[in-house]
Motif scaffolding. Structure first.
Motif, short mmCIF file in Angstrom:
data_model
loop_
_atom_site.label_atom_id
_atom_site.label_comp_id
_atom_site.label_asym_id
_atom_site.label_seq_id
_atom_site.Cartn_x
_atom_site.Cartn_y
_atom_site.Cartn_z
N ALA A 91 0.57 -1.11 0.01
CA ALA A 91 0.14 0.05 -0.08
C ALA A 91 0.85 1.19 -0.06
CB ALA A 91 -0.84 -0.11 1.31
N ARG A 92 1.97 1.24 0.60
CA ARG A 92 2.73 2.30 0.82
C ARG A 92 3.52 2.56 -0.49
NH1 ARG A 92 3.98 0.30 6.06
NH2 ARG A 92 5.83 -0.82 5.43
N GLU A 93 3.82 1.50 -1.21
CA GLU A 93 4.55 1.54 -2.72
C GLU A 93 3.73 1.63 -3.88
OE1 GLU A 93 7.08 -1.85 -2.82
OE2 GLU A 93 8.25 -1.16 -1.03
N GLY A 94 2.38 1.21 -3.39
CA GLY A 94 1.32 1.37 -4.69
C GLY A 94 1.34 0.20 -5.60
N GLY A 95 1.95 -0.92 -5.12
CA GLY A 95 1.90 -2.23 -5.96
C GLY A 95 0.49 -2.91 -6.06
N PRO A 96 0.50 -3.76 -7.15
CA PRO A 96 -0.54 -4.66 -7.17
C PRO A 96 -0.91 -5.65 -5.92
CG PRO A 96 1.02 -5.28 -8.62
CD PRO A 96 1.71 -4.26 -7.97
N ARG A 97 -2.32 -5.82 -5.85
CA ARG A 97 -2.49 -6.44 -4.64
C ARG A 97 -3.63 -7.50 -5.08
NH1 ARG A 97 -5.32 -3.22 0.27
NH2 ARG A 97 -7.00 -1.99 -1.14
N LEU A 98 -3.66 -8.69 -4.48
CA LEU A 98 -5.04 -9.72 -4.71
C LEU A 98 -5.22 -10.20 -3.26
CD1 LEU A 98 -6.71 -11.43 -6.47
CD2 LEU A 98 -4.85 -13.06 -6.51
N ARG A 99 -6.46 -10.05 -2.95
CA ARG A 99 -6.84 -10.16 -1.81
C ARG A 99 -8.04 -11.46 -1.86
NH1 ARG A 99 -9.58 -4.62 -0.54
NH2 ARG A 99 -10.04 -5.13 -2.71
N ILE A 100 -7.84 -12.55 -1.12
CA ILE A 100 -8.44 -13.78 -1.55
C ILE A 100 -8.97 -14.23 -0.06
CG2 ILE A 100 -8.06 -16.35 -2.01
CD1 ILE A 100 -5.89 -15.75 -3.71
N LEU A 119 1.93 -14.36 -10.61
CA LEU A 119 1.88 -13.05 -10.37
C LEU A 119 3.01 -12.45 -9.70
CD1 LEU A 119 -2.31 -13.16 -9.77
CD2 LEU A 119 -1.09 -12.56 -11.92
N PRO A 120 4.03 -12.48 -10.14
CA PRO A 120 5.23 -11.83 -9.47
C PRO A 120 5.03 -10.47 -9.39
CG PRO A 120 5.79 -12.25 -11.65
CD PRO A 120 4.45 -12.82 -11.77
N GLY A 121 5.42 -10.10 -7.92
CA GLY A 121 5.21 -8.53 -7.66
C GLY A 121 3.95 -8.34 -6.88
N THR A 122 2.78 -9.18 -6.94
CA THR A 122 1.51 -8.96 -6.51
C THR A 122 1.59 -9.41 -5.09
OG1 THR A 122 0.71 -9.28 -8.89
CG2 THR A 122 -0.78 -9.33 -6.74
N ASP A 123 1.10 -8.58 -4.22
CA ASP A 123 1.03 -8.71 -2.99
C ASP A 123 -0.26 -9.37 -2.94
OD1 ASP A 123 1.04 -8.51 -0.17
OD2 ASP A 123 -0.59 -7.31 -0.28
N ILE A 124 -0.24 -10.68 -2.25
CA ILE A 124 -1.26 -11.73 -2.09
C ILE A 124 -1.68 -11.95 -0.41
CG2 ILE A 124 -2.34 -14.12 -2.68
CD1 ILE A 124 -0.49 -13.96 -5.22
N SER A 125 -2.76 -11.55 -0.17
CA SER A 125 -3.39 -11.82 1.04
C SER A 125 -4.36 -12.76 1.21
CB SER A 125 -3.52 -10.53 1.86
OG SER A 125 -4.74 -9.94 0.97
N LEU A 126 -4.41 -13.50 2.42
CA LEU A 126 -5.52 -14.61 2.51
C LEU A 126 -6.22 -14.35 3.69
CD1 LEU A 126 -6.43 -17.47 1.74
CD2 LEU A 126 -4.57 -18.43 3.28
#
Length: 317
Positions: A91-100, A119-126
């Motif tokens: 969120a601080r860096e503004g990168g892509p994210r995927l919330r699962i 999806l390298p570089g994507t922040d993935i949360s679970l």
């Protein structure tokens, strides 16, 4: 005493190292403190979880059952904390994210691993939740991007407006878990009548679970004693022959428990991936399908079931 994640982490450390001394070093606590903690846990469980001897600490039958459920919880919490930290950083860096979001499933680990590669570089949360309805609400509110959920047959989910579904499997049979010395454990397929004299254990907090089991038992003319509790407790009771319980067909194999299909597949769920309208879920769905194939292939009874029913999920993509 209510078990917390720190207690489960301590049990896993003792099992991994085989030594209270080494486990205490790993956890950064003193050995007397860890010994006291283990004694309190065992007192609350009413039985020993480890046998202590000159060769170290070995889990008892109950200990192995508890550990089999504790490890995914500890791993999941570790992943959750890591994901939360990564999400804050992204969120601080503004990168892509995927919330699962997902209900409990054997495929989650493989699914996440595949997504991180794809999806390298994507922040993935679970987020894992026993309630499919709660997860659908989170997707509708925009707090999750996708949710992998199961819908118990005969107990349809109410999908909020604006969400779309992709069906992974229209009908996944639910198998039965029973002790290794159960009379029906030696059979490749179990009849409901074989379980008429057993206690059944069901988690009523899982949406539709109790209603689905009650419907199936009633249709078979059975009215066995039913225990309500979480499936961590259920596993320990099943191993000891105190109950039987429905389980996912991708479960197992296990040395201390038999997992068998039910004749006629009376218990079943539908597996869905749900997202907001317009969301691109191709990569997420593709990795979920691949992870499910892998999990099904490892569960020999279920893999044979898929082959008999000519399911495309029986084959490597």
């Amino acid at each position: 005493m209510e078990l917390e994640v720190r207690h489960l982490r301590a049990l896993c450390a003792i099992a991994d190292t085989g030594s209270l001394h080494q486990a205490a070093r790993r956890l950064g606590v003193s050995q007397p403190s860890l010994t006291t903690q283990l004694q309190r846990i065992e007192k609350s469980m009413g039985a020993e979880l480890f046998r202590r001897g000159r060769t170290g600490c070995l889990p008892t039958l109950l200990g192995r059952a508890v550990l089999s459920r504790a490890r995914p919880l500890v791993d999941g919490m570790t992943a959750l904390v890591g994901a939360a930290m990564a999400e804050a950083e992204a969120a601080r860096e503004g990168g892509p994210r995927l919330r699962i979001g997902s209900t409990a499933s054997r495929v989650i680990g493989g699914w996440l691993r595949g997504l991180r590669v794809r999806l390298p570089g994507t922040d993935i949360s679970l987020r894992v939740d026993v309630s499919a309805r709660a997860l659908l609400g989170e997707v509708a509110a925009g707090r999750l991007d996708v949710a992998f959920v199961h819908e118990v047959e005969g107990c349809p989910l109410v999908v909020p407006d604006g969400l779309v579904q992709r069906v992974l499997l229209e009908r996944e049979p639910q198998f039965i878990s029973l002790s290794r010395d159960h009379p029906a454990a030696g059979r490749p397929v179990v009849d409901l009548d074989d379980l008429a004299g057993d206690r059944w254990m069901v988690d009523p907090s899982v949406d539709g679970e109790w209603d689905g089991v009650r419907r199936v038992l009633g249709a078979a003319g059975l009215d066995p004693p039913v225990l309500h509790g979480d499936y961590l407790t259920a596993a320990s009771l099943v191993v000891l022959g105190e109950a039987v319980a429905p389980c996912q067909p991708t479960s197992g194999p296990r040395d201390d428990m038999a997992i068998r299909p039910l004749r006629g597949d009376p218990l079943a769920v539908r597996l869905l991936l749900v997202s907001r309208q317009g969301a691109d879920t191709d990569a997420v769905y593709g990795e979920l399908e691949s992870a499910y194939r892998d999990a099904a292939r490892r569960a020999e009874d279920y893999h044979r079931w898929l082959l008999r029913h000519r399911s495309p999920l029986a084959h490597t993509s």
